[in-house]
Scaffold this motif. Structure first.
Motif, PDB file in Angstrom:
ATOM      1  N   ASP A 111       0.829  -1.206   0.000  1.00 52.03           N
ATOM      2  CA  ASP A 111       0.000   0.000   0.000  1.00 52.03           C
ATOM      3  C   ASP A 111       0.865   1.257   0.000  1.00 52.03           C
ATOM      4  N   THR A 112       1.969   1.193   0.724  1.00 51.05           N
ATOM      5  CA  THR A 112       2.893   2.320   0.828  1.00 51.05           C
ATOM      6  C   THR A 112       4.284   1.836   0.451  1.00 51.05           C
ATOM      7  N   VAL A 113       4.969   2.586  -0.400  1.00 51.58           N
ATOM      8  CA  VAL A 113       6.298   2.183  -0.874  1.00 51.58           C
ATOM      9  C   VAL A 113       7.331   3.213  -0.440  1.00 51.58           C
ATOM     10  N   ALA A 114       8.364   2.744   0.242  1.00 49.22           N
ATOM     11  CA  ALA A 114       9.497   3.585   0.622  1.00 49.22           C
ATOM     12  C   ALA A 114      10.683   3.219  -0.254  1.00 49.22           C
ATOM     13  N   VAL A 115      11.278   4.219  -0.888  1.00 52.32           N
ATOM     14  CA  VAL A 115      12.450   4.011  -1.741  1.00 52.32           C
ATOM     15  C   VAL A 115      13.673   4.563  -1.010  1.00 52.32           C
ATOM     16  N   LEU A 116      14.669   3.692  -0.803  1.00 54.79           N
ATOM     17  CA  LEU A 116      15.889   4.090  -0.118  1.00 54.79           C
ATOM     18  C   LEU A 116      16.995   4.388  -1.111  1.00 54.79           C
ATOM     19  N   ILE A 122      12.689   3.894 -10.573  1.00 52.62           N
ATOM     20  CA  ILE A 122      12.234   3.674  -9.203  1.00 52.62           C
ATOM     21  C   ILE A 122      11.600   4.929  -8.627  1.00 52.62           C
ATOM     22  N   LEU A 123      12.011   6.084  -9.118  1.00 55.97           N
ATOM     23  CA  LEU A 123      11.456   7.340  -8.609  1.00 55.97           C
ATOM     24  C   LEU A 123       9.941   7.356  -8.722  1.00 55.97           C
ATOM     25  N   GLU A 124       9.423   6.746  -9.784  1.00 53.50           N
ATOM     26  CA  GLU A 124       7.986   6.817 -10.051  1.00 53.50           C
ATOM     27  C   GLU A 124       7.147   5.962  -9.116  1.00 53.50           C
ATOM     28  N   ILE A 125       7.765   5.077  -8.312  1.00 53.52           N
ATOM     29  CA  ILE A 125       6.949   4.176  -7.507  1.00 53.52           C
ATOM     30  C   ILE A 125       6.885   4.561  -6.040  1.00 53.52           C
ATOM     31  N   GLY A 126       7.656   5.566  -5.628  1.00 54.41           N
ATOM     32  CA  GLY A 126       7.758   5.854  -4.208  1.00 54.41           C
ATOM     33  C   GLY A 126       6.656   6.743  -3.665  1.00 54.41           C
ATOM     34  N   ASP A 127       6.194   6.426  -2.443  1.00 52.37           N
ATOM     35  CA  ASP A 127       5.307   7.295  -1.681  1.00 52.37           C
ATOM     36  C   ASP A 127       6.095   8.063  -0.624  1.00 52.37           C
ATOM     37  N   VAL A 128       7.212   7.480  -0.221  1.00 50.04           N
ATOM     38  CA  VAL A 128       8.140   8.111   0.712  1.00 50.04           C
ATOM     39  C   VAL A 128       9.545   7.815   0.214  1.00 50.04           C
TER      40      VAL A 128
END
Length: 407
Positions: free
Chosen positions: A188-193, A209-215
């Protein structure tokens, strides 16, 4: 029934050949296992996930029965390039969730062993903060050759943890580039490190990957280059948010692929009816991703990160985006299962015709052509589907009720 014919069903050819088990009926023994899982027995949870991961006969019946008990967990995906500190951060997240009284499930998708197909990193011994805490259930699972992506087994394991009653389920992915976008189909929520000083901030944009992050999280924020990485990510996020206002532009996590990029069904994403609906959803979502800094080794920034997750979860519920997100997820699961099952049926048909090498020899000798061979395999399947009753009349186990217009 556990006799010789117990595994015979829709997925069996009946000729002794191995065939996928496509049955969804819950077996008597599995019903007892399901009850033990629902009653909170960790041994039963572990057994169910093993059944799911190994795709043992009858596992589909178990997963089908789990659906009625899912929907209560917040599902968080943690992704990013290798070396960004995902495992350490997930460990600290689990500890922080426990401190506030939440129960946690963690599914870590690891690279596959080329020999056994199992998870290479095993029990992930570096995630040690929660050892002995029975309210943190950790499971390493193999990506099964899909580096950076989530296998269907992983998505099903999340359902088991959700049905078990975990408040939070965290999925940590391998971190291998473009295929990381698969995580959004389960979380439901995606964090990209990203980590500073290694060019990961730029590679994030290149890999999509930038396009999939919520945080977005700059981990190791105490090293040189962290402030620059945070500033660049902030700029990229605002640039991304501006691009979603352009007709046909990529809508990120909450939308479809851009023009000319195939969607899950292989069609041109931006022009398909599904893409149009998803784009409208994206424009209505109203969420601007947060950019935060953490130091996973010390736990610095973890509380702020959890607050961002909570804020996104609240936004999903209040905006109606959670319903749309889960609808898209289920649609993708259906597509994946149908593709896999039709492919398995076609493989069985090929084997009955002597195998792919024999068919290739027919083509080599000019006795057939690839299109004709493919049509000979697929046409009977298509004919069977055309002879079926109208699917609007219902589906196995879930008939439509009068007046039911649910999606």
């Amino acid at each position: 029934m556990e006799g010789p014919d117990a595994n015979q069903g829709a997925g069996s050819t009946g000729d002794g050949a191995d065939a996928p088990d496509r049955t969804v009926a819950l077996r008597d023994g599995d019903a007892a296992l399901l009850e033990r899982l629902l009653s909170g027995e960790h041994r039963a949870l572990a057994r169910v996930i093993t059944r799911i991961e190994e795709r043992e006969p009858g596992y589909r019946g178990l997963v089908s029965a789990l659906y009625d008990h899912t929907g209560g967990a917040d599902v968080i995906g943690v992704t990013g390039a290798p070396g960004a500190g995902k495992s350490t951060l997930v460990d600290k997240l689990a500890a922080a969730y426990r401190d506030r009284g939440d129960t946690v499930g963690v599914v870590a998708v690891d690279p596959s062993s080329p020999y056994s197909g199992g998870a290479v990193l095993g029990d992930r011994i570096r995630m040690a903060s929660n050892v002995g805490d029975m309210d943190v259930f950790f499971r390493s699972m193999s990506a099964r050759g899909q580096l950076g992506g989530l296998s269907m087994a992983t998505a099903d394991a999340v359902k088991a943890l959700d049905a078990f009653g975990k408040d939070v389920v965290v999925i940590e992915t391998v971190g291998a580039g473009q295929n990381e976008v698969d995580v959004v189909r389960t979380a439901d929520t995606v964090a990209v490190l990203v980590q500073p000083g290694s060019g990961d901030d730029v590679q994030t944009l290149k890999a999509g990957i930038l396009e999939i992050g919520d945080v977005f999280v700059v981990n190791k924020a105490d090293v040189d280059g962290a402030e620059r990485a945070l500033a660049e990510l902030e700029e990229m996020v605002h640039r991304r948010e501006g691009s979603t206002a352009t007709p046909g532009a990529d809508a990120g996590h909450h939308g479809p692929p851009g023009p000319g990029v195939p969607d899950a069904e292989g069609s041109a994403g931006a022009d398909s009816p599904e893409a149009t609906v998803d784009r409208e959803d994206a424009e209505a979502s109203g969420w601007t991703p947060e950019v935060l800094g953490t130091v996973a080794e010390t736990g610095e920034g973890v509380e702020e990160l959890i607050a961002a997750f909570d804020a996104h979860a609240a936004h999903l519920r209040e905006s109606g985006e959670l319903t749309r997100t889960r609808r898209r997820r289920y649609a993708e699961e259906i597509r994946t299962l149908v593709r896999a099952d039709v492919g398995a049926l076609a493989t069985e048909a090929i084997e009955r015709r002597g195998g792919i090498e024999a068919l290739a020899d027919h083509v080599r000798r000019k006795e057939a052509d690839p299109y004709g061979v493919a049509a000979g395999i697929v046409d009977p399947i298509a004919a069977c589907l055309e002879d079926r009753d109208d699917p609007a009349d219902g589906w196995p186990g879930k008939p439509n009720e009068p007046g039911d217009d649910s999606t």
